[in-house]
Design a protein around this motif. Structure first.
Motif, PDB file in Angstrom:
ATOM      1  N   ALA A 124      20.481  14.886  -2.349  1.00  0.00           N
ATOM      2  CA  ALA A 124      19.406  15.492  -0.874  1.00  0.00           C
ATOM      3  C   ALA A 124      18.942  14.037  -0.437  1.00  0.00           C
ATOM      4  O   ALA A 124      18.589  13.152  -0.559  1.00  0.00           O
ATOM      5  N   ARG A 125      19.362  14.471   1.079  1.00  0.00           N
ATOM      6  CA  ARG A 125      19.141  13.175   1.919  1.00  0.00           C
ATOM      7  C   ARG A 125      17.356  13.707   2.683  1.00  0.00           C
ATOM      8  O   ARG A 125      16.614  14.413   2.190  1.00  0.00           O
ATOM      9  N   TRP A 126      16.922  12.579   3.197  1.00  0.00           N
ATOM     10  CA  TRP A 126      15.451  12.686   3.587  1.00  0.00           C
ATOM     11  C   TRP A 126      14.847  12.023   3.814  1.00  0.00           C
ATOM     12  O   TRP A 126      15.539  10.414   4.778  1.00  0.00           O
ATOM     13  N   ASP A 127      14.454  11.928   5.407  1.00  0.00           N
ATOM     14  CA  ASP A 127      14.036  11.351   6.367  1.00  0.00           C
ATOM     15  C   ASP A 127      12.675  10.184   6.433  1.00  0.00           C
ATOM     16  O   ASP A 127      12.194  10.068   5.537  1.00  0.00           O
ATOM     17  N   LEU A 128      13.519   8.831   6.343  1.00  0.00           N
ATOM     18  CA  LEU A 128      12.240   7.944   6.241  1.00  0.00           C
ATOM     19  C   LEU A 128      11.561   7.637   7.709  1.00  0.00           C
ATOM     20  O   LEU A 128      10.391   6.534   7.404  1.00  0.00           O
TER      21      LEU A 128
ATOM     22  N   THR B  97       0.648  -0.872   0.010  1.00  0.00           N
ATOM     23  CA  THR B  97       0.049   0.244   0.272  1.00  0.00           C
ATOM     24  C   THR B  97       0.647   1.232  -0.073  1.00  0.00           C
ATOM     25  O   THR B  97       2.084   1.215   0.318  1.00  0.00           O
ATOM     26  N   LEU B  98       0.639   2.331  -0.544  1.00  0.00           N
ATOM     27  CA  LEU B  98       1.805   3.644  -0.622  1.00  0.00           C
ATOM     28  C   LEU B  98       0.610   4.167   0.924  1.00  0.00           C
ATOM     29  O   LEU B  98      -0.305   4.323   1.472  1.00  0.00           O
ATOM     30  N   THR B  99       2.321   5.257   1.198  1.00  0.00           N
ATOM     31  CA  THR B  99       2.101   5.838   2.675  1.00  0.00           C
ATOM     32  C   THR B  99       1.575   7.017   2.383  1.00  0.00           C
ATOM     33  O   THR B  99       1.657   7.285   1.044  1.00  0.00           O
ATOM     34  N   ALA B 100       1.694   7.689   3.458  1.00  0.00           N
ATOM     35  CA  ALA B 100       1.711   9.584   3.450  1.00  0.00           C
ATOM     36  C   ALA B 100       2.464   9.831   3.390  1.00  0.00           C
ATOM     37  O   ALA B 100       2.371  11.376   3.578  1.00  0.00           O
ATOM     38  N   TRP B 101       3.833   9.544   3.032  1.00  0.00           N
ATOM     39  CA  TRP B 101       5.365   9.888   3.011  1.00  0.00           C
ATOM     40  C   TRP B 101       4.688  11.185   1.753  1.00  0.00           C
ATOM     41  O   TRP B 101       4.875  10.571  -0.028  1.00  0.00           O
TER      42      TRP B 101
ATOM     43  N   LYS C 196       7.067  17.101   2.845  1.00  0.00           N
ATOM     44  CA  LYS C 196       8.622  16.252   3.529  1.00  0.00           C
ATOM     45  C   LYS C 196       8.942  17.669   2.199  1.00  0.00           C
ATOM     46  O   LYS C 196       9.306  17.604   1.510  1.00  0.00           O
ATOM     47  N   GLN C 197      10.152  18.137   4.002  1.00  0.00           N
ATOM     48  CA  GLN C 197      11.185  18.829   3.509  1.00  0.00           C
ATOM     49  C   GLN C 197      12.823  17.784   3.144  1.00  0.00           C
ATOM     50  O   GLN C 197      13.216  17.274   4.279  1.00  0.00           O
ATOM     51  N   PRO C 198      14.002  18.680   2.653  1.00  0.00           N
ATOM     52  CA  PRO C 198      14.641  17.469   2.578  1.00  0.00           C
ATOM     53  C   PRO C 198      16.025  17.973   3.820  1.00  0.00           C
ATOM     54  O   PRO C 198      15.312  18.856   4.328  1.00  0.00           O
ATOM     55  N   VAL C 199      16.502  16.861   4.417  1.00  0.00           N
ATOM     56  CA  VAL C 199      17.119  17.427   5.373  1.00  0.00           C
ATOM     57  C   VAL C 199      18.610  18.318   5.136  1.00  0.00           C
ATOM     58  O   VAL C 199      18.822  19.494   5.889  1.00  0.00           O
TER      59      VAL C 199
END
Length: 426
Positions: free
Chosen positions: A306-310, A255-259, A317-320
């Motif tokens: 770009a680094r992203w929180d998971l 399933t697709l997440t909300a991210w 979301k915005q990149p770290v």
């Protein structure tokens, strides 16, 4: 030029195993900048992917000729070959016959075979469209593994549990609609209906450039619970997702997440409907790095790592952090402990104010570079590599770092499409 590995590094290389496809080996420090001189050469085409199983290194690509480092004897070996991980000696017993480009490799769970994916239609004289499982010793096809008809190229394979995930340019698998993303049973190759996310909304640039829906990069968390996909799509499972999405594999079906993020919604170059190129998840599964092409555009994430929180599965979301090349393409990424290595045909990192030029503070990183995973700032590590189209794969092992590309000069030395940077001796 380094003549040989240290004793410790040699022992480590022999111990390389067929680990989970989603986890990169983690290094405590940076690898050296001077590649060893014993690696064999691919003499034409491109090397797209590297894989270690036991004491062997496997290389897939579009090349047709290879030769050892210590000989002028050229051997015709098309698109896939193997060699010893510590001496570079070409394995003459491994002789698969593949009639099209090999773009991706994954070790099978038995440690005795591997999966290959690409643009081929026949392997070892038998029809096999885009995916095959072969012996790691001989290259012979493994009996009992047969995939359904796949109507386009396979660019990514990831193994998680009993599922082999496929990403690429295909639109159907076994006659069923599976645009860019699908799964098959890892043991039999039979279609697995549990991954059916309905990717849709192929992007079109302002000049009208477009392509079919496709997945250009993907990775799975080490625990197998999440899948990050990127590519030419604007929606997944009926919900808006601009070129990137996070999927839960913990559910059945997936399933697709909300991210979500809108940072890849903006157009980059008129030539690229999708500018997403590669992604890799950290060893603890809590973040990932995505790399892109696309040309310089202020405020965009074109031509960046770009680094992203998971961890938090939320919207907007915005990149770290984001590291800009200043207008040059990145094609590959490896999250390897002390560094995030990136490859492409870039000339610089830390170059947000450059536009096809070195802006203030730009760090040279020709074809290869290394970024601090915490700060997002480039290290001065710069082996110096012919840029060409770019570095297609970066592959860490316990002994060091392998790269695959379309060029043949690294650190001022001849290294045909393949090079290996060892970790420093302790």
């Amino acid at each position: 030029m380094l003549v040989a590995l240290t004793t410790a590094a040699t022992a480590a290389a022999v111990a390389i195993g067929a680990s989970a496809s989603a986890v990169s080996v983690q290094h405590a420090g940076l690898v050296g900048q001077d590649p060893v001189n014993w690696t064999p050469h691919a003499l034409d085409g491109t090397a797209f992917k590297i894989l270690a199983i036991g004491s062997r290194i496997y290389v897939g690509g579009s090349f047709t000729q290879i030769r050892p480092s210590n000989s002028s004897t050229v051997t015709t070996q098309r698109r896939l070959f193997a060699f010893n991980a510590t001496t570079g000696a070409i394995d003459t017993t491994f002789k698969p016959v593949v009639d099209g480009t090999v773009r991706t490799l994954v070790a099978a769970p038995d440690g005795q075979s591997l999966y290959i994916g690409g643009d081929f239609t026949n392997v070892n004289g038998v029809r096999s469209r885009g995916v095959e499982r072969i012996s790691a010793t001989t290259g012979a096809s493994v009996s009992g593994f047969t995939v359904p008809e796949i109507n386009g190229g396979v660019d990514e394979l990831k193994l998680t549990g009993n599922r082999l995930l496929l990403g690429g340019r295909f639109q159907t698998v076994g006659g069923a609609s599976r645009r860019g993303l699908a799964a098959v049973n890892a043991a039999t190759g039979a279609a697995d209906a549990s991954v059916n996310l309905n990717l849709d909304g192929a992007r079109t640039t302002a000049s009208g450039a477009t392509s079919a829906v496709k997945v250009t990069g993907m990775d799975v968390t080490p625990d197998g619970s999440k899948l990050v996909i990127m590519g030419n799509f604007s929606s997944v499972a009926g919900q808006t997702r601009h070129q990137i999405a996070v999927v839960s594999l913990a559910t059945s079906p997936a399933t697709l997440t909300a991210w979500t993020t809108t940072r890849y919604q903006q157009q980059c170059s008129n030539s690229f409907p999708t500018y997403m190129r590669a992604v890799e998840i950290s060893a603890d599964g809590t973040w990932f790095v995505a790399v892109t092409t696309g040309a310089k555009r202020t405020g965009s994430l074109c031509d960046t790592a770009a680094r992203w929180d998971l961890v938090s599965q939320v919207a907007n979301k915005q990149p770290v952090w984001a590291n800009y090349t200043g207008g040059d393409t990145l094609l590959s990424v490896a999250v390897a402990g002390a560094a995030v290595y990136v490859g492409g045909h870039q000339r610089w990192l830390d170059n947000p104010n450059g536009s096809d030029s070195a802006g203030p503070g730009a760090v040279p990183a020709e074809g290869l570079g290394a970024i601090n995973p915490v700060t997002g700032k480039a290290f001065t590590w710069n082996p110096g590599k012919d840029r060409g189209v770019g570095t297609e794969d970066i592959y860490p092992t316990t002994a060091g770092l392998w790269i695959a590309s379309d060029t043949d000069t690294v650190h001022g030395e001849f290294h045909g499409r393949i090079a290996f940077f060892p970790l420093p001796a302790k």
